[in-house]
Design a protein around this motif. Structure first.
Motif, short mmCIF file in Angstrom:
data_model
loop_
_atom_site.label_atom_id
_atom_site.label_comp_id
_atom_site.label_asym_id
_atom_site.label_seq_id
_atom_site.Cartn_x
_atom_site.Cartn_y
_atom_site.Cartn_z
N ALA A 124 0.82 -1.21 0.00
CA ALA A 124 0.00 0.00 0.00
C ALA A 124 0.86 1.26 0.00
O ALA A 124 0.41 2.32 -0.41
CB ALA A 124 -0.93 0.00 1.21
N ILE A 125 2.11 1.15 0.45
CA ILE A 125 2.98 2.32 0.50
C ILE A 125 3.30 2.75 -0.93
O ILE A 125 3.75 1.94 -1.74
CB ILE A 125 4.28 2.01 1.26
CG1 ILE A 125 3.96 1.67 2.71
CG2 ILE A 125 5.25 3.16 1.18
CD1 ILE A 125 5.15 1.22 3.51
N PRO A 126 3.07 4.03 -1.26
CA PRO A 126 3.29 4.47 -2.64
C PRO A 126 4.76 4.42 -3.03
O PRO A 126 5.64 4.55 -2.17
CB PRO A 126 2.78 5.91 -2.65
CG PRO A 126 2.41 6.26 -1.29
CD PRO A 126 2.54 5.09 -0.41
N SER A 127 5.00 4.24 -4.33
CA SER A 127 6.37 4.04 -4.77
C SER A 127 7.22 5.29 -4.56
O SER A 127 8.43 5.20 -4.40
CB SER A 127 6.41 3.58 -6.22
OG SER A 127 6.04 4.63 -7.07
N ILE A 128 6.57 6.47 -4.55
CA ILE A 128 7.35 7.68 -4.33
C ILE A 128 7.99 7.65 -2.94
O ILE A 128 9.12 8.13 -2.75
CB ILE A 128 6.45 8.94 -4.51
CG1 ILE A 128 7.21 10.24 -4.20
CG2 ILE A 128 5.25 8.92 -3.61
CD1 ILE A 128 7.66 10.93 -5.41
N ILE A 129 7.30 7.05 -1.96
CA ILE A 129 7.86 6.96 -0.61
C ILE A 129 9.04 5.99 -0.60
O ILE A 129 10.08 6.26 0.01
CB ILE A 129 6.78 6.48 0.40
CG1 ILE A 129 5.52 7.32 0.27
CG2 ILE A 129 7.32 6.50 1.82
CD1 ILE A 129 5.65 8.74 0.72
N MET A 245 8.79 5.46 -9.99
CA MET A 245 9.36 6.47 -9.11
C MET A 245 10.50 5.95 -8.26
O MET A 245 11.55 6.59 -8.15
CB MET A 245 8.27 7.06 -8.22
CG MET A 245 7.16 7.76 -8.99
SD MET A 245 7.73 8.73 -10.39
CE MET A 245 8.61 10.04 -9.55
N ARG B 205 -4.82 3.68 -3.70
CA ARG B 205 -3.84 3.36 -4.72
C ARG B 205 -3.43 4.60 -5.51
O ARG B 205 -2.24 4.82 -5.76
CB ARG B 205 -4.42 2.29 -5.64
CG ARG B 205 -3.77 2.13 -6.97
CD ARG B 205 -2.99 0.84 -7.09
NE ARG B 205 -2.12 0.90 -8.24
CZ ARG B 205 -2.37 0.27 -9.39
NH1 ARG B 205 -3.42 -0.50 -9.49
NH2 ARG B 205 -1.55 0.37 -10.40
N GLY B 208 -1.07 8.09 -4.12
CA GLY B 208 0.38 8.21 -4.11
C GLY B 208 0.99 8.17 -5.49
O GLY B 208 2.20 8.28 -5.64
N THR B 210 2.58 9.03 -8.78
CA THR B 210 3.36 10.19 -9.19
C THR B 210 3.60 10.19 -10.68
O THR B 210 3.40 11.21 -11.35
CB THR B 210 4.73 10.16 -8.48
OG1 THR B 210 4.52 9.81 -7.12
CG2 THR B 210 5.40 11.50 -8.57
N PRO B 235 2.29 14.31 -4.68
CA PRO B 235 3.35 13.38 -5.11
C PRO B 235 4.47 14.05 -5.92
O PRO B 235 5.64 13.82 -5.65
CB PRO B 235 2.59 12.36 -5.97
CG PRO B 235 1.20 12.41 -5.48
CD PRO B 235 0.96 13.83 -5.09
N ALA B 260 0.95 11.76 3.41
CA ALA B 260 0.44 10.86 2.37
C ALA B 260 0.33 9.43 2.90
O ALA B 260 -0.69 8.76 2.71
CB ALA B 260 1.36 10.90 1.15
#
Lengths: 321, 282
Positions: A124-129, A245, B205, B208, B210, B235, B260
Motif C-alpha cells: 500500500a505504500i506508494p512508490s514515491i515513498i 518512481m 492506490r 500516491g 506520481t 506526489p 500521504a
C-alpha cells in the motif's frame, strides 16, 4: 446459482426496453474500459511513429541516446529495466516463498492475519515513498556496505566484474533490491492464497507417511500450485518492469551500459520520468513515447502470461468444487 | 555419518527457520520505512504546512497548501469519473456477463489494465489530452488517475456483486421486479459496503501515484484551482523536493510523505474495517 436477465419480459414493452437499455448501457461502459487497452496501444504507436519511422528496428538495438544530435536507441534502457527486474525477482521469490510458507503452514492462527496485513501494507505504500526513502536512507546505508561487496563478491572469478565499482549507494543493485522489496507483497499474497487452497487431504496424507513440514511444502504443495506460483511471479515481474518512481530515485540515471551492478544505470520508466518534460524536440519526445510503447508491450505480454497461468489453477479449483 | 532421518530433520529445521527469517525480513522493511517516515516527517509537520504555498528555491518558510488542495482536486476528479464508470462496468460483468465468454474476456483484460504500469497510463493521457490541447492541465491528470482507479473498482464491484446470493435475485424476480430495478435497488444495496471498499482501496492506490502526473497535471509552484492549467500536487512536489539539494525542501518532502502515508494507511484501515473478512484481492 446465477440468474440471467429475462430475455423476453412477459409484461409491457416499456419494462423490456428499460431492462435492455440498462444491460446495453453497462455493457457499453464495460467494453469501453476494455477498449482503453487498445486505445493505449494505438495512441502510443501514433505518438511514437516519428521515432519508429526514423530509426526502424535499429531503435531496439541501438545504445545511442543523444538529444544534441537527435539520435536515439532503446537498448540501454531495455537492459536496465530487465536487469533491475531480475535482481528484484532473485530477492523477492525466495523471500515471498518463505513468507507464504510461514503464513500458510507454520504460523499459529492468531498470527496469520497480522503478518498477512503487515505484508499487504508493504504494497500500500506508494512508490514515491519507497524512492525517497531509498535515496535518502537506504542508499547511504547501502553505500557503506558496498566496499565489503567490492572486496568479497568482487573477488569471485567470472561474476566478480558485476560487483566492482565505487561505493555510491545508488545504482542498479540498490534499485533492484528496493524493487524486490516492493514486489514481495504481490508475490507473497498469491503464493499464500494458493498454498491455502491446497487440499488438506493431500497434505495430511503426506504427513501421515511421516513427511516433514518442509517435505510437504516441497513435494506436495509446490507441485500442486506450480502454475499459479509461476503466475504470481510473473505478476510481480510485471510490476517490477513498469515501476517508475522508486527506480528513478535510486538507479542513478546514467544513460550508458556498464558491466558492474554497482554503477548507475537507467530503466525505461526512469528515463521517461526524468526527461519527458525536458524533451524539447519533436523527435526526442517521440523517442520517449516509443520507449513507453516498448514498456507497454513487454508488460502486456508478461501480464497475459501471468493471468493465463493463474487461471489454470482457478479452473482446477472449479473442477474440484 | 548423519543418519537419513537426522538429515531430513535438520533440513526441515533449517528451511523452516529460513521461512521465519524471510517473514521477519519482509516485516522489517515495513517497519524501517514507516519508522523513517514518522521520524523525519512527523517533526516537520506544522501549521504553516497547511496555510502557506510551496516556497521558491532557496527561500525559507512556506508550506504545501497548494499541493494538498491540488491533490484533493485531482482525487475528486478521478473519483467522479472513475467510480461511476467502474461500478457500472463491474455491474455488467457480475449481473449480465457472469457466465458469458465476452464477460470472461472483459474480466481478463480488466485485470491486465489493473496491473499495467501507471507511467504508461500517464503517457496515454498525455497522448489523448495534453498533446491535442497543447498544454498540461489538471483535468488531464484527473483522467489519468481515473484510468488507474477504474480497473480496481470494476474488479471489486464484480467480485462483491457475485457474492450476493442468487436466492435474493430469484425472490425479487418472482415478485415481478424488473431487472434494472433489481440491480439498482437490491443487489447494489446488498453489496454496498464491498463496492465502497473497492473505491476506498482505489483512492488509496491513486493518492500516491506520481508517474502519470508528471506528463499531465505537471506541477505548479503557485496556488491554482484552474482545471485548464498545471496544478500543484503532493506526489510531484515530494518528488521535486526530495531530489532537491535544499534541506528545508527535503524536510518538507518528508512532512508531505508522512501525511500521504498516514492518509493511505487510514484508507486501508477503513476498507479493512468496512469489509471484515470478505476482503477482495485488489
Amino acid at each position: 446459482m446465477k440468474v440471467t436477465a429475462p430475455r423476453s419480459a412477459p409484461a409491457g414493452a416499456s419494462r423490456l426496453s428499460l431492462d435492455v437499455l440498462f444491460r446495453k448501457f453497462t455493457g457499453a461502459i464495460a467494453l469501453l474500459v476494455t477498449l482503453s487497452l487498445a486505445g493505449i496501444l494505438i495512441a502510443l504507436t501514433r505518438e511514437s511513429w516519428p521515432a519508429l519511422h526514423r530509426f526502424g528496428w535499429h531503435f531496439l538495438i541501438s545504445t545511442a541516446w543523444d538529444p544534441v544530435s537527435d539520435d536515439y536507441g532503446a537498448l540501454v534502457f531495455i537492459v536496465g529495466t530487465v536487469v533491475s527486474s531480475v535482481i528484484a525477482l532473485l530477492l523477492a521469490i525466495p523471500v515471498s516463498f518463505g513468507i507464504a510458507l510461514f503464513i500458510s503452514e507454520m504460523a499459529p492462527r492468531w498470527l496469520r492475519e497480522p503478518v498477512s496485513a503487515a505484508v499487504e501494507l508493504l504494497a500500500a505504500i506508494p512508490s514515491i515513498i519507497y524512492g525517497m526513502w531509498g535515496l535518502l536512507v537506504f542508499a547511504p546505508w547501502f553505500g557503506n556496505l558496498e566496499p565489503w561487496i567490492n572486496d568479497h563478491l568482487g573477488a569471485i572469478p567470472w561474476i566478480g566484474a558485476l560487483f566492482q565499482g565505487p561505493p555510491m549507494g545508488i545504482g542498479m543493485l540498490a534499485a533492484g533490491i528496493v524493487l524486490g522489496v516492493m514486489i514481495i507483497p504481490f508475490i507473497a499474497a498469491i503464493m499464500r492464497d494458493v498454498f491455502l487452497v491446497t487440499p488438506q487431504a493431500l497434505k495430511e496424507s503426506a504427513y501421515a507417511m511421516g513427511a516433514t513440514t518442509w517435505e510437504v511444502a516441497r513435494y506436495v504443495i509446490l507441485p500442486y500450485t506450480r502454475t499459479a506460483v509461476t503466475g504470481g511471479i510473473f505478476l510481480g515481474l510485471g510490476r517490477a518492469l513498469g515501476e517508475t518512481m522508486a527506480v528513478t530515485f535510486i538507479i542513478g540515471n546514467a544513460n550508458n551500459l556498464s558491466a558492474s551492478l554497482l554503477m548507475p544505470g537507467s530503466s525505461i520508466a526512469s528515463v521517461i520520468a526524468n526527461e519527458f518534460t525536458e524533451a524539447t524536440t519533436h523527435l526526442y519526445k517521440s523517442a520517449l513515447l516509443a520507449l513507453g510503447l516498448i514498456l507497454f508491450v513487454i508488460t502486456f505480454a508478461v501480464l497475459v502470461l501471468a493471468k493465463l497461468l493463474l487461471l489454470r489453477l482457478d479452473r482446477m479449483e472449479g473442477r474440484r468444487a | 555419518m548423519i543418519s537419513r532421518y537426522r538429515r531430513r530433520r535438520l533440513l526441515n529445521a533449517f528451511n523452516l527457520t529460513m521461512a521465519v527469517l524471510a517473514t521477519v525480513f519482509g516485516v522489517f522493511w515495513l517497519v524501517w520505512i514507516l519508522w523513517t517516515t514518522i521520524r523525519f516527517g512527523a517533526g516537520a509537520v506544522n501549521a504553516a504546512l497547511f496555510t502557506q504555498d510551496t516556497p521558491a528555491p532557496g527561500a525559507s518558510g512556506g508550506g504545501l497548501r497548494n499541493a494538498f488542495v491540488g491533490s484533493l482536486i485531482l482525487l475528486g476528479m478521478a473519483v467522479a469519473i472513475g467510480a461511476p464508470v467502474g461500478v457500472l462496468a463491474g455491474t455488467w460483468l457480475a449481473e449480465f456477463a457472469a457466465r458469458r465468454r465476452l464477460g470472461a474476456v472483459v474480466r481478463f483484460l480488466n485485470d491486465i489494465l489493473l496491473s499495467a504500469p501507471s507511467i504508461v497510463i500517464g503517457l496515454f493521457a498525455y497522448a489523448i489530452i495534453v498533446d491535442p490541447s497543447g498544454r498540461f492541465s489538471a483535468y488531464s491528470g484527473g483522467v489519468a488517475l481515473a484510468l488507474i482507479l477504474i480497473p480496481v473498482v470494476v474488479r471489486t464491484t464484480d467480485e462483491m456483486l457475485r457474492l450476493v446470493p442468487g436466492s435474493l435475485r430469484e425472490a425479487a424476480i418472482a415478485l415481478g421486479t424488473p431487472y434494472w430495478k433489481l440491480v439498482t435497488r437490491i443487489t447494489w444495496k446488498a453489496a454496498a459496503s464491498g463496492i465502497l471498499t473497492g473505491i476506498l482501496l482505489g483512492i488509496a492506490r491513486i493518492s500516491g501515484e506520481t508517474a502519470p502526473l508528471l506528463f499531465t497535471a505537471l506541477n505548479n509552484q503557485y496556488w491554482s484551482t484552474d482545471l485548464g492549467h498545471p496544478i500543484a500536487n503532493l506526489p510531484v512536489v515530494i518528488f521535486q523536493f526530495a531530489m532537491s539539494p535544499y534541506s528545508n525542501w527535503q524536510s518538507m518532502a518528508w512532512a508531505g510523505a508522512f501525511i500521504a502515508v498516514a492518509f493511505i494507511l487510514l484508507l486501508n484501515l477503513a476498507a479493512r474495517m468496512l469489509l471484515g473478512r470478505r476482503r477482495p484481492r485488489a
